[in-house]
Design a protein around this motif. Structure first.
Motif, PDB file in Angstrom:
ATOM      1  N   UNK A  16       0.835  -1.212   0.000  1.00  0.00           N
ATOM      2  CA  UNK A  16       0.000   0.000   0.000  1.00  0.00           C
ATOM      3  C   UNK A  16       0.869   1.261   0.000  1.00  0.00           C
ATOM      4  N   UNK A  17       1.944   1.250   0.777  1.00  0.00           N
ATOM      5  CA  UNK A  17       2.867   2.392   0.786  1.00  0.00           C
ATOM      6  C   UNK A  17       3.512   2.551  -0.582  1.00  0.00           C
ATOM      7  N   UNK A  18       3.892   1.420  -1.202  1.00  0.00           N
ATOM      8  CA  UNK A  18       4.461   1.480  -2.553  1.00  0.00           C
ATOM      9  C   UNK A  18       3.483   2.154  -3.505  1.00  0.00           C
ATOM     10  N   UNK A  19       2.208   1.802  -3.388  1.00  0.00           N
ATOM     11  CA  UNK A  19       1.193   2.378  -4.260  1.00  0.00           C
ATOM     12  C   UNK A  19       1.068   3.882  -4.072  1.00  0.00           C
ATOM     13  N   UNK A  40       9.763  13.025  -9.122  1.00  0.00           N
ATOM     14  CA  UNK A  40       8.709  12.061  -9.426  1.00  0.00           C
ATOM     15  C   UNK A  40       9.267  10.776 -10.003  1.00  0.00           C
ATOM     16  N   UNK A  41      10.287  10.894 -10.846  1.00  0.00           N
ATOM     17  CA  UNK A  41      10.907   9.700 -11.425  1.00  0.00           C
ATOM     18  C   UNK A  41      11.563   8.855 -10.336  1.00  0.00           C
ATOM     19  N   UNK A  42      12.252   9.527  -9.407  1.00  0.00           N
ATOM     20  CA  UNK A  42      12.881   8.807  -8.304  1.00  0.00           C
ATOM     21  C   UNK A  42      11.807   8.199  -7.398  1.00  0.00           C
ATOM     22  N   UNK A  43      10.762   8.965  -7.126  1.00  0.00           N
ATOM     23  CA  UNK A  43       9.678   8.455  -6.279  1.00  0.00           C
ATOM     24  C   UNK A  43       8.984   7.272  -6.948  1.00  0.00           C
ATOM     25  N   UNK A  44       8.913   7.256  -8.255  1.00  0.00           N
ATOM     26  CA  UNK A  44       8.304   6.136  -8.976  1.00  0.00           C
ATOM     27  C   UNK A  44       9.236   4.924  -8.988  1.00  0.00           C
ATOM     28  N   UNK A  45      10.543   5.159  -8.967  1.00  0.00           N
ATOM     29  CA  UNK A  45      11.520   4.077  -8.984  1.00  0.00           C
ATOM     30  C   UNK A  45      11.625   3.348  -7.636  1.00  0.00           C
ATOM     31  N   UNK A  46      11.443   4.075  -6.539  1.00  0.00           N
ATOM     32  CA  UNK A  46      11.555   3.469  -5.212  1.00  0.00           C
ATOM     33  C   UNK A  46      10.593   2.297  -5.005  1.00  0.00           C
ATOM     34  N   UNK A  47       9.318   2.390  -5.364  1.00  0.00           N
ATOM     35  CA  UNK A  47       8.440   1.225  -5.199  1.00  0.00           C
ATOM     36  C   UNK A  47       8.846   0.040  -6.071  1.00  0.00           C
ATOM     37  N   UNK A  48       9.434   0.297  -7.218  1.00  0.00           N
ATOM     38  CA  UNK A  48       9.883  -0.797  -8.081  1.00  0.00           C
ATOM     39  C   UNK A  48      11.001  -1.578  -7.383  1.00  0.00           C
ATOM     40  N   UNK A  49      11.968  -0.860  -6.833  1.00  0.00           N
ATOM     41  CA  UNK A  49      13.064  -1.505  -6.116  1.00  0.00           C
ATOM     42  C   UNK A  49      12.523  -2.206  -4.868  1.00  0.00           C
TER      43      UNK A  49
END
Length: 149
Positions: A16-19, A40-49
């Protein structure tokens, strides 16, 4: 069973936090401002990792439990007592069992069962990195020898 419930609850909360973080990343990218788009790109990459890390650890735990069930069905789980009456690890007994498991693994380096028991011995010695490596070796060996031999 309590550990599985706790793991499931925490993994669900993490997803849920990733989302939320991914959504914030998308919103930052949509602003059109260069600095916000970079964040935003970094914030989008963090949930992927984070999702990769969660999947990797969940797979490791599932595979280790599968090996434990298989070894238990064979009657090959370690049965030696390493605990004091108070529930703590008895260091002398653990050291003795570790030496036995290490020698067993050196004699049969291609037997996943030996590596599994060595991983348990490392865990009892509180050497988590080596315990994980030994368990990963057991999982790999079991995967490459589907007959179990």
């Amino acid at each position: 069973m309590g550990g599985k419930i706790t793991y499931f609850f925490l993994a669900t909360a993490l997803v849920l936090v990733f989302g939320v973080v991914a959504l914030e990343g998308v919103l930052l990218i949509l602003t059109g401002e260069p600095a916000a788009m970079g964040m935003g790109a970094v914030a989008f990459l963090l949930p992927v990792v984070g999702a990769w890390f969660l999947w990797h650890n969940t797979s490791f735990a599932r595979n280790a439990h599968r090996l434990a069930r298989e070894l238990e069905a064979e009657g090959g789980l370690p049965q030696e007592s390493r605990h004091t009456p108070g529930g703590r690890i008895d260091r002398d007994a653990a050291d003795e069992i570790f030496a036995k498991r290490r020698a067993e693994t050196e004699d049969s380096p291609d037997d996943w069962r030996c590596w599994f028991r060595l991983a348990v011995a490392y865990h009892d010695a509180r050497d988590t990195p080596r315990a994980r490596k030994a368990m990963q070796r057991a999982i790999t060996l079991r995967r490459t020898s589907p007959s179990g031999v």
